[in-house]
Design a protein around this motif. Structure first.
Motif, PDB file in Angstrom:
ATOM      1  N   GLY A  19      25.861  -0.993 -18.863  1.00 21.17           N
ATOM      2  CA  GLY A  19      25.149   0.253 -18.492  1.00 21.17           C
ATOM      3  C   GLY A  19      23.825   0.207 -18.748  1.00 21.17           C
ATOM      4  N   GLU A  44      24.980   6.615 -13.002  1.00 22.81           N
ATOM      5  CA  GLU A  44      25.106   5.382 -13.832  1.00 22.81           C
ATOM      6  C   GLU A  44      25.308   5.837 -15.334  1.00 22.81           C
ATOM      7  N   GLU A  45      25.949   4.895 -16.072  1.00 23.91           N
ATOM      8  CA  GLU A  45      26.290   5.156 -17.564  1.00 23.91           C
ATOM      9  C   GLU A  45      25.062   4.704 -18.253  1.00 23.91           C
ATOM     10  N   ARG A 168      18.677   2.508 -10.521  1.00 23.77           N
ATOM     11  CA  ARG A 168      19.790   2.227  -9.706  1.00 23.77           C
ATOM     12  C   ARG A 168      20.348   0.888  -9.464  1.00 23.77           C
ATOM     13  N   ARG A 169      21.686   0.696  -9.276  1.00 20.28           N
ATOM     14  CA  ARG A 169      22.163  -0.489  -8.939  1.00 20.28           C
ATOM     15  C   ARG A 169      22.065  -0.786  -7.544  1.00 20.28           C
TER      16      ARG A 169
END
Length: 180
Positions: A19, A44-45, A168-169
């Motif tokens: 996370g 998102e965690e 952000r991923r």
């Protein structure tokens, strides 16, 4: 403090790895990052493991529980507002301790590390932030300017918007870009 660390350790047992961790002092401790992330649909965690009144040296000792146990993908650091208000504040010692904290996190996790500027009304804040920016450049990590004075620092929502692109991923979608 010990009770807070025990609570964080218990929460870490329930948390999923990879996370995002917010690790800071007073400003980050009161930052409602989870509520804002939920409301904005970030998905998102996020784990806020901030310690309100600890110095960077003390926080380095607690990084295993507050950061490393979570094996995060990203760590946002906002440390210095307590340190610069201590009697006999030594900026070189502070930067060395901060560098040790970054090294500790870097060697024990694969996290991307982001340094968020010190938000304080102390006259030392500008110099500290300049040195933190240099440290970030030297270590190949990102420095994020959040403003220096409490009254002039970014409001939580504005700061979240500034940090969001780093949290952000995946790239922003067309729909998200359109909504801006």
């Amino acid at each position: 403090m010990k009770q807070e660390l025990e609570e964080y350790s218990e929460l870490n047992e329930m948390a999923d790895e990879h996370g995002i961790v917010f690790f800071g002092q007073k400003y980050f401790k009161s930052f409602p990052v989870n509520e804002i992330a939920y409301k904005t649909g970030l998905g998102e965690e996020i784990f806020n493991r901030s310690l309100e009144n600890e110095t960077v040296t003390e926080m380095s000792k607690e990084a295993d529980i507050c950061v490393n146990e979570l094996n995060p993908d990203k760590v946002f650091l906002n440390i210095g507002e307590v340190d610069i208000k201590t009697d006999g504040f030594d900026i070189d010692e502070f930067i060395n301790s901060y560098e040790w904290l970054v090294y500790n996190i870097h060697t024990k996790t694969r996290a991307d590390i982001y340094i968020v500027s010190v938000i304080s009304d102390s006259p030392a804040a500008a110099e500290v932030n300049a040195r933190l920016n240099e440290l970030a450049k030297d270590k190949g990590i990102v420095f994020i300017n959040a403003g220096t004075k409490t009254g002039l620092g970014l409001h939580y929502l504005k700061l979240f918007d500034r940090l969001k692109c780093y949290m952000r991923r995946s790239p922003i979608t067309f729909g998200e870009a359109f909504s801006y």
